[in-house]
Scaffold this active site. Structure first.
Site, PDB file in Angstrom:
ATOM      1  N   ASP A  67       6.437   0.877   2.395  1.00  0.00           N
ATOM      2  CA  ASP A  67       7.152   0.058   3.371  1.00  0.00           C
ATOM      3  C   ASP A  67       7.559   0.870   4.600  1.00  0.00           C
ATOM      4  O   ASP A  67       7.429   2.103   4.614  1.00  0.00           O
ATOM      5  CB  ASP A  67       8.396  -0.577   2.723  1.00  0.00           C
ATOM      6  CG  ASP A  67       9.216   0.423   1.904  1.00  0.00           C
ATOM      7  OD1 ASP A  67       9.022   1.634   2.066  1.00  0.00           O
ATOM      8  OD2 ASP A  67      10.050  -0.015   1.102  1.00  0.00           O
ATOM      9  N   ASN A 136      20.224  -3.455  -5.755  1.00  0.00           N
ATOM     10  CA  ASN A 136      20.099  -4.894  -6.049  1.00  0.00           C
ATOM     11  C   ASN A 136      18.790  -5.207  -6.781  1.00  0.00           C
ATOM     12  O   ASN A 136      18.413  -6.360  -6.910  1.00  0.00           O
ATOM     13  CB  ASN A 136      20.204  -5.722  -4.754  1.00  0.00           C
ATOM     14  CG  ASN A 136      19.077  -5.419  -3.777  1.00  0.00           C
ATOM     15  OD1 ASN A 136      18.217  -4.590  -4.044  1.00  0.00           O
ATOM     16  ND2 ASN A 136      19.066  -6.100  -2.641  1.00  0.00           N
ATOM     17  N   HIS A 138      15.743  -4.165  -5.827  1.00  0.00           N
ATOM     18  CA  HIS A 138      14.531  -4.281  -5.013  1.00  0.00           C
ATOM     19  C   HIS A 138      13.548  -3.137  -5.295  1.00  0.00           C
ATOM     20  O   HIS A 138      13.938  -2.041  -5.692  1.00  0.00           O
ATOM     21  CB  HIS A 138      14.840  -4.428  -3.514  1.00  0.00           C
ATOM     22  CG  HIS A 138      15.283  -3.214  -2.791  1.00  0.00           C
ATOM     23  ND1 HIS A 138      16.304  -3.223  -1.872  1.00  0.00           N
ATOM     24  CD2 HIS A 138      14.842  -1.924  -2.812  1.00  0.00           C
ATOM     25  CE1 HIS A 138      16.449  -2.018  -1.365  1.00  0.00           C
ATOM     26  NE2 HIS A 138      15.585  -1.220  -1.921  1.00  0.00           N
ATOM     27  N   GLU A 143      13.110  -7.889  -1.743  1.00  0.00           N
ATOM     28  CA  GLU A 143      14.505  -8.165  -2.066  1.00  0.00           C
ATOM     29  C   GLU A 143      14.590  -9.263  -3.133  1.00  0.00           C
ATOM     30  O   GLU A 143      13.604  -9.954  -3.398  1.00  0.00           O
ATOM     31  CB  GLU A 143      15.237  -8.615  -0.792  1.00  0.00           C
ATOM     32  CG  GLU A 143      15.262  -7.568   0.320  1.00  0.00           C
ATOM     33  CD  GLU A 143      16.243  -6.415   0.052  1.00  0.00           C
ATOM     34  OE1 GLU A 143      16.607  -6.173  -1.113  1.00  0.00           O
ATOM     35  OE2 GLU A 143      16.616  -5.732   1.032  1.00  0.00           O
TER      36      GLU A 143
HETATM   37  C1  GLP Z   1      14.788   1.890   0.087  1.00  0.00           C
HETATM   38  C2  GLP Z   1      13.287   1.823  -0.151  1.00  0.00           C
HETATM   39  C3  GLP Z   1      12.946   1.714  -1.617  1.00  0.00           C
HETATM   40  C4  GLP Z   1      13.756   2.702  -2.415  1.00  0.00           C
HETATM   41  C5  GLP Z   1      15.217   2.388  -2.263  1.00  0.00           C
HETATM   42  C6  GLP Z   1      16.118   3.271  -3.096  1.00  0.00           C
HETATM   43  O1  GLP Z   1      15.409   0.670   0.257  1.00  0.00           O
HETATM   44  N1  GLP Z   1      12.666   0.755   0.550  1.00  0.00           N
HETATM   45  O2  GLP Z   1      11.554   1.947  -1.772  1.00  0.00           O
HETATM   46  O3  GLP Z   1      13.384   2.662  -3.772  1.00  0.00           O
HETATM   47  O4  GLP Z   1      15.523   2.564  -0.897  1.00  0.00           O
HETATM   48  O5  GLP Z   1      16.592   4.352  -2.359  1.00  0.00           O
HETATM   49  P1  GLP Z   1      17.223   5.643  -2.960  1.00  0.00           P
HETATM   50  O6  GLP Z   1      16.134   6.350  -3.673  1.00  0.00           O
HETATM   51  O7  GLP Z   1      17.728   6.411  -1.785  1.00  0.00           O
HETATM   52  O8  GLP Z   1      18.305   5.204  -3.871  1.00  0.00           O
END
Ligand code: GLP
Length: 247
Positions: A67, A136, A138, A143
């Site tokens: 993404d 959440n 995702h 989402e």
């Molecule tokens: C972002 C990314 C996700 C990732 C998530 C968790 O929103 N789009 O791909 O898994 O963050 O982030 P973190 O690893 O910093 O908790």
């Protein structure tokens, strides 16, 4: 689903790197799906070390990121393209032309998402996709409520995602973008093998929701229970609410 539990983030990252390394040594032309966020940082550091010290090569591999934020350019330190260059790509031998990530600055983000979808279709299923998880539930930027039939598209970020990712946007006048381009659930589920990584107490609730109840579109990561080749790597804090599933 295979679940593995770790005392600390370092051993979890090393286990994830070993899986990537095995896939690459068996198939140097492997197509990898890659995440951003704080979760994969240890994995990327270990892959860089394996490249430098143990001849792990990415020279024939291809990487597709999950993404990107709409509105951020490759030179913005908060963009996922910048993140990937800094934390992985500049430390390994993956050729420039084999690194794919949606453009955050395309004039027409909807067309850019369609281009990325076509690119994924052209290359065929990913051999290995690595995922983190949002609080959440995702995955990528799919989402809660994302359809299991979803493909690459422009999405509105959930309030919880915007506030949780605000920690990366600390400069003056910096705000978390409200939209992103993400692979859809269909793209994710078509990967041949998936690693889901989660660390820390803040992930305990979403890991429980994703793995211990019936899959539902309300918890995007729960769809992963239906994948036939899923490896879940958790530290003790993230696994804290799994109860009997830990044993
Ligand atoms: C972002 C990314 C996700 C990732 C998530 C968790 O929103 N789009 O791909 O898994 O963050 O982030 P973190 O690893 O910093 O908790």
């Amino acid at each position: 689903m295979q679940m593995r539990f770790f005392d600390d983030a370092e051993s979890l990252a090393c286990a994830a790197a070993q899986i990537v390394s095995t896939v690459l040594r068996e198939n140097p032309q492997a197509k990898l799906g890659l995440p951003t966020g704080s979760t994969p940082l240890g994995l990327y550091a270990e892959l860089a070390r394996l490249h430098a010290e143990e001849n792990l090569s990415f020279a024939e591999a291809t990487a597709f990121n999950l993404d990107e934020y709409v509105g951020l350019s490759a030179t913005s330190p908060q963009s996922y393209q910048y993140f990937m260059e800094e934390n992985l790509f500049k430390h390994i031998d993956l050729p420039l032309e084999s690194r794919y990530i949606p453009s955050g600055t395309a004039e027409d983000p909807v067309a850019e998402a369609a281009r990325y979808e076509a690119l994924l279709a052209e290359h065929g299923p990913l051999d290995l996709l690595i995922l983190g998880i949002g609080t959440n539930g995702h995955i990528g930027f799919n989402e809660p409520g994302s359809s299991w039939d979803s493909i690459c598209r422009v999405v509105d970020l959930a309030e919880e995602t915007i506030s949780s990712n605000a920690r990366f946007f600390t400069g003056e006048g910096e705000a978390v973008p409200s939209k992103a381009i993400t692979m859809g659930i269909t793209n994710i589920m078509s990967a041949k093998k998936i690693i889901l990584m989660a660390m820390g107490k803040s992930k305990a609730e979403c890991i429980k929701a994703a793995l211990s109840y019936e899959p539902t579109e309300a918890i995007p990561a729960s769809v992963l229970q239906k994948h036939e080749n899923l490896v879940v790597l958790l530290d003790d804090d993230a696994a804290d609410l799994l109860g009997w599933m830990r044993f």
